[in-house]
Motif scaffolding. Structure first.
Motif, PDB file in Angstrom:
ATOM      1  N   MET A 108       0.614  -0.900   0.021  1.00  0.00           N
ATOM      2  CA  MET A 108      -0.049  -0.439  -0.229  1.00  0.00           C
ATOM      3  C   MET A 108       1.170   1.289   0.110  1.00  0.00           C
ATOM      4  N   LEU A 109       1.977   1.172   0.663  1.00  0.00           N
ATOM      5  CA  LEU A 109       2.590   2.449   0.830  1.00  0.00           C
ATOM      6  C   LEU A 109       4.089   2.613  -0.038  1.00  0.00           C
ATOM      7  N   MET A 110       4.765   1.020  -0.278  1.00  0.00           N
ATOM      8  CA  MET A 110       6.103   1.656  -0.525  1.00  0.00           C
ATOM      9  C   MET A 110       6.179   1.598  -1.953  1.00  0.00           C
ATOM     10  N   PRO A 111       5.714   0.785  -3.212  1.00  0.00           N
ATOM     11  CA  PRO A 111       5.816   0.963  -4.609  1.00  0.00           C
ATOM     12  C   PRO A 111       6.707   2.300  -4.756  1.00  0.00           C
ATOM     13  N   PRO A 112       5.438   2.991  -4.877  1.00  0.00           N
ATOM     14  CA  PRO A 112       6.307   4.573  -5.070  1.00  0.00           C
ATOM     15  C   PRO A 112       7.409   5.401  -5.317  1.00  0.00           C
ATOM     16  N   ILE A 113       7.487   4.506  -3.771  1.00  0.00           N
ATOM     17  CA  ILE A 113       8.696   5.468  -3.035  1.00  0.00           C
ATOM     18  C   ILE A 113      10.104   4.709  -3.322  1.00  0.00           C
ATOM     19  N   LEU A 114       9.625   3.020  -3.810  1.00  0.00           N
ATOM     20  CA  LEU A 114      11.124   1.827  -4.291  1.00  0.00           C
ATOM     21  C   LEU A 114      10.892   2.395  -5.258  1.00  0.00           C
ATOM     22  N   ARG A 115      10.259   2.728  -6.467  1.00  0.00           N
ATOM     23  CA  ARG A 115      10.448   3.386  -8.048  1.00  0.00           C
ATOM     24  C   ARG A 115      11.035   4.043  -8.031  1.00  0.00           C
ATOM     25  N   VAL A 116      11.108   5.327  -7.234  1.00  0.00           N
ATOM     26  CA  VAL A 116      11.809   6.669  -7.421  1.00  0.00           C
ATOM     27  C   VAL A 116      13.504   5.963  -7.134  1.00  0.00           C
ATOM     28  N   PHE A 117      13.571   4.947  -5.840  1.00  0.00           N
ATOM     29  CA  PHE A 117      14.450   4.868  -5.393  1.00  0.00           C
ATOM     30  C   PHE A 117      15.735   4.021  -6.799  1.00  0.00           C
ATOM     31  N   ARG A 118      13.947   3.284  -7.054  1.00  0.00           N
ATOM     32  CA  ARG A 118      15.073   2.164  -8.395  1.00  0.00           C
ATOM     33  C   ARG A 118      15.781   3.489  -9.461  1.00  0.00           C
ATOM     34  N   GLN A 119      14.538   4.072  -9.997  1.00  0.00           N
ATOM     35  CA  GLN A 119      15.515   5.386 -10.742  1.00  0.00           C
ATOM     36  C   GLN A 119      16.630   5.477 -10.749  1.00  0.00           C
TER      37      GLN A 119
END
Length: 288
Positions: A108-119
């Motif tokens: 619910m909370l982590m995917p958008p944050i981890l996506r930015v980190f991966r990019q």
């Protein structure tokens, strides 16, 4: 044709802070300015757009229709500004980091944050370890993970507060499990952070209940709730769309919990420090 004008992102930060808090004084603390400076920044924005952005309602500041139009765009522009600054200042990181995340926060909370980190850092391997908060805290002490998110009732000495959220009762849409007695409740296992709060609230209210689906992972709980076999306690920000929050007043209120970020007591690698920074800033931008 009138000349185009640039928007000062600092004005937008003040605008969003006032909109989020509803008060100039509180917004001033958020953006670390005086109340007078925040008021002047709002006036500059209103002059720039030639419209009123807020209605003064007693001691509250409420968005006008024009202010509501600006809000989404302002948040988008601030996020883009911060992303560009972060990427341009970021060092080239590589390596691996092990991140612990409680079951209910992963999807619910982590995917958008981890996506930015991966990019930002494509050469960093992030290994997610999902478990209960109690188990993750133990794994951190044992050196099995590098940093972890936790859901707790109080902040620990090494914790960085990310978010405060309240527990809510959740059940199937249109379901009637909440009216059965004994009340069927889907509880996590003995290490679940919310188990004690749910049991305490029901016991204090004198509601007879029984435990259903005492497991550590969430998928069996979701299946139980969707089948209208039980209700459960979730943080309000982690309730999936396929379920619904039970109205206040039907069942006893639940306590607030903290989402925190805890780091290893033995120190962190530069890669882990960078991931921790992304998590803190991601929560600040998206959820607080």
């Amino acid at each position: 044709m009138s000349a185009l004008q640039d928007i000062d992102v600092r004005l937008l930060r003040a605008f969003v802070a006032v909109a989020d808090t509803g008060r100039m004084t509180t917004a001033a603390r958020v953006v670390n300015l005086s109340q007078g400076a925040v008021s002047q920044q709002i006036k500059r924005l209103e002059t720039l757009f030639d419209c009123l952005l807020f209605r003064r309602d007693a001691d509250l500041m409420r968005l006008t229709r024009e202010g509501e139009r600006l809000m989404v765009r302002a948040q988008r522009l601030i996020a883009l500004n911060d992303e560009i600054v972060g990427e341009m200042r970021a060092a080239e990181f590589s390596g691996a980091v092990r991140l612990g995340v409680p079951h209910d926060l992963v999807a619910m909370l982590m995917p958008p944050i981890l996506r930015v980190f991966r990019q930002a850092h494509p050469n960093v391997l992030v290994t997610l370890v999902s478990d209960t908060s109690k188990s993750l805290a133990a794994q951190l002490l044992d050196g099995e993970i590098d940093l972890t998110l936790l859901t707790e009732s109080k902040l620990g000495a090494r914790d960085h507060r990310l978010l405060t959220d309240r527990l809510v009762w959740v059940g199937a849409k249109g379901g009637d499990a909440l009216s059965r007695r004994p009340l069927p409740v889907a509880l996590g296992n003995e290490t679940c952070a919310f188990r004690a709060s749910a049991v305490q609230a029901l016991t204090k209210a004198g509601i007879e209940w029984r435990a259903i689906c005492q497991v550590g992972s969430l998928e069996p709980v979701f299946a139980t709730l969707e089948a209208d076999m039980a209700i459960a306690a979730f943080l309000s920000r982690t309730v999936p769309e396929r379920l619904e929050v039970i109205d206040d007043g039907i069942l006893p209120k639940l306590s607030q919990h903290l989402i925190s970020l805890r780091t290893s007591p033995s120190g962190m690698s530069p890669v882990a420090q960078e991931l921790a920074r992304h998590i803190r800033e991601g929560f600040d931008r998206r959820y607080t």
